[in-house]
Write an enzyme that holds these catalytic residues in place. Structure first.
Site, PDB file in Angstrom:
ATOM      1  N   ASN A 150       9.730   8.465  -2.008  1.00  0.00           N
ATOM      2  CA  ASN A 150       9.608   7.022  -1.890  1.00  0.00           C
ATOM      3  C   ASN A 150      10.469   6.238  -2.867  1.00  0.00           C
ATOM      4  OD1 ASN A 150       7.513   8.301  -3.639  1.00  0.00           O
ATOM      5  ND2 ASN A 150       7.164   6.172  -4.252  1.00  0.00           N
ATOM      6  N   SER A 200       1.447   6.111   6.857  1.00  0.00           N
ATOM      7  CA  SER A 200       0.934   4.783   6.526  1.00  0.00           C
ATOM      8  C   SER A 200       1.520   3.763   7.473  1.00  0.00           C
ATOM      9  CB  SER A 200       1.302   4.423   5.083  1.00  0.00           C
ATOM     10  OG  SER A 200       0.874   3.114   4.771  1.00  0.00           O
ATOM     11  N   CYS A 344       4.063   0.995  -5.791  1.00  0.00           N
ATOM     12  CA  CYS A 344       2.772   1.525  -6.259  1.00  0.00           C
ATOM     13  C   CYS A 344       2.757   1.780  -7.761  1.00  0.00           C
ATOM     14  CB  CYS A 344       2.441   2.816  -5.521  1.00  0.00           C
ATOM     15  SG  CYS A 344       2.223   2.595  -3.744  1.00  0.00           S
TER      16      CYS A 344
END
Length: 402
Positions: A150, A200, A344
Site C-alpha cells: 500500500n 476493501s 492508515c
C-alpha cells in the site's frame, strides 16, 4: 486546479455504486432476515452482489463473507483461521512490509503463544521465494503475504509463493491481502492457490465501511462476531445491504474495463515518473523496471507476457532534504492532494516499517510521499502535479538548508 492523487487512501464512490446504494437506503430498505417481501428484496441485493463479485474471482458466491472493510477482513482471516485450525500448528509466516491490519492481529496471536516469522524484502519490496519456502515448517498453520504494498506499490509473486508453500506443506493456509490489488489485477484464488483473500470497498469506488473476505470452500475460519448467525454464522449482525449492493456494483464496474484502465494507469505512471525524476534529489522507490511472469501476479491485469513488479497506480517518491509533511501541505496549497506514506499510518510519529524495510534511512522515510492514481485520473492532472513538484521541491529544499 484540484488534483486528487490519494486514491490508495480512498476513492470517490462511483455513480453506479451510489445509485444502487440510494435505492437500497430509500426504497428497498427491508431487513434481509425478514420473511416478508421487503426482506426478500433486501436479500436479493446481497445475492446479486455475491454473484457479481464471485464472477470477478471465478469463485462461488458462498465463499464470500461481507465485512466492514480491509481491517476486518484481515483480522478475520488471520485470527479466525489460526484459532479454527489448532491441529495444523502454531507457526505463522508474514513479511516485514505488511499493513498494520495484518501485523497487529499477528501480534495478538503472538500473545496467545503463536510463533511469528517476518520475512525481509529487497530494495524493490520483493520477498525471496526461496526464503519463504525455507521458512515453511510442519507446524506452519498460515502464511500471509500482501499482493500489492500500500505504500510503495510492490507487486508480490503470490501465485508462485502459493506453489512454494503448498509444496513444503499442503496443509498450510495461504492468506493474501489484496486490498490494493483487487480492481487492478485479475485474481483467481482457486487457480492461484489462495485460501483467504481480503478486499476493501472504498479502494475500488465503493463506499467506506464495505469489503469482503474470500474463504476457500474447505477453509475453516472461527467467527469473531456472534449473535443472530447471519452469513452462515461467520459474521453475525444485520447485513449492510446498501453498502454490499454498492460494493457489488463497483466490483462489476471496475472489471468491465480493467485492461483499458490498467494500461492507461501504467502509461500515466511512466509519464509521471519520467517527469519527476528530472527534479534533482528526487528518487522513486520500487520502480518496477524488472518483470516477472504474468501468472505470478494473477494474469497481470489481464495482460499477457510479463507484468511490472510495481502496481499501476502507486508511486513512492523521496525528496531529499524536504520533510514529507511540509511537501504534502505545499502541494495541497497548489491544489494537489497526496499522502505521506499510507493514510492508515500517516498520523503515527514512527517511521514507516515498509520504507525502512526496503533500506531507506529514517531521514529518507521522513521525506517520502505517496502518489496514487485512480480510474478517473487524467494526463492533465499528472502533468500539473509534476509541474507543482518541479516548482516546490527546490524552493522547499533551499528553505530547509538555511
Amino acid at each position: 486546479m484540484k488534483v486528487y492523487l490519494d486514491n490508495s487512501a480512498t476513492t470517490r464512490c462511483s455513480e453506479r455504486a451510489m445509485g444502487i446504494m440510494l435505492r437500497a437506503l430509500s426504497e428497498d430498505y427491508g431487513n434481509p432476515s425478514a420473511l416478508h417481501g421487503m426482506g426478500k428484496c433486501a436479500e436479493d441485493y446481497i445475492r446479486d452482489a455475491r454473484e457479481k463479485i464471485a464472477a470477478t474471482l471465478k469463485a462461488d458466491g458462498k465463499e464470500l463473507m461481507f465485512t466492514s472493510g480491509g481491517t476486518e477482513s484481515n483480522n478475520t482471516a488471520l485470527i479466525g483461521a489460526a484459532l479454527a485450525n489448532p491441529r495444523l500448528g502454531r507457526h505463522i509466516i508474514t513479511t516485514k512490509i505488511e499493513h498494520p491490519s495484518v501485523l497487529e492481529p499477528l501480534e495478538y496471536l503472538k500473545g496467545l503463544g503463536y510463533e511469528i516469522t517476518c520475512l525481509d524484502v529487497d530494495c524493490d519490496g520483493q520477498i525471496s521465494l526461496q526464503a519463504l519456502a525455507d521458512a515453511v515448517r510442519e507446524d506452519t498453520v498460515l502464511v500471509s503475504v500482501m499482493m500489492v504494498n500500500n505504500e510503495i506499490g510492490a507487486v508480490e509473486p503470490v501465485e508462485e509463493a502459493a506453489k512454494r508453500i503448498k509444496a513444503r506443506n499442503p496443509n498450510t493456509l495461504f492468506h493474501v491481502d489484496a486490498i490494493q490489488a483487487y480492481g487492478k489485477f485479475r485474481i483467481f484464488p482457486k487457480k492461484m492457490g489462495i485460501d483467504l483473500l481480503s478486499v476493501s470497498g472504498h479502494k475500488i469506488c465503493a463506499p467506506k465501511g464495505t469489503g469482503f473476505l474470500y474463504i476457500g470452500g474447505k477453509t475453516k475460519v472461527k467467527p469473531l462476531l456472534y449473535g443472530g448467525g447471519q452469513q452462515k454464522g461467520l459474521r453475525s449482525g444485520t447485513e449492510n445491504v446498501p453498502g454490499i449492493a454498492a460494493l457489488g456494483e463497483a466490483a462489476a464496474e471496475c472489471y468491465e474495463h480493467l485492461d483499458e484502465t490498467v494500461s492507461r494507469l501504467y502509461g500515466l505512471r511512466e509519464r509521471l515518473i519520467g517527469q519527476i525524476t528530472q527534479i534533482p534529489g528526487i528518487t522513486v522507490n520500487c520502480t518496477g523496471k524488472s518483470a516477472q511472469p504474468a501468472a505470478a501476479a494473477g494474469s497481470g491485469g489481464g495482460m499477457s507476457g510479463s507484468v511490472s513488479t510495481a502496481a499501476p497506480h502507486i508511486i513512492s517518491v523521496t525528496a531529499e532534504d524536504v520533510r514529507s509533511e511540509v511537501l504534502l501541505h505545499a502541494l495541497e496549497d497548489a491544489g494537489v492532494y497526496v499522502s505521506a506514506g499510507s493514510a492508515c499510518s500517516s498520523h503515527k510519529p514512527a517511521p514507516s516499517r515498509t520504507l525502512l524495510g526496503i533500506g531507506l534511512t529514517k531521514e529518507q522515510a521522513g521525506s517520502t510521499i505517496r502518489i496514487s492514481m485512480g480510474a478517473e485520473t487524467t494526463e492533465e492532472e499528472t502533468d500539473y502535479a509534476a509541474a507543482a513538484l518541479k516548482e516546490l521541491v527546490p524552493s522547499l529544499r533551499r528553505f530547509t538548508r538555511r
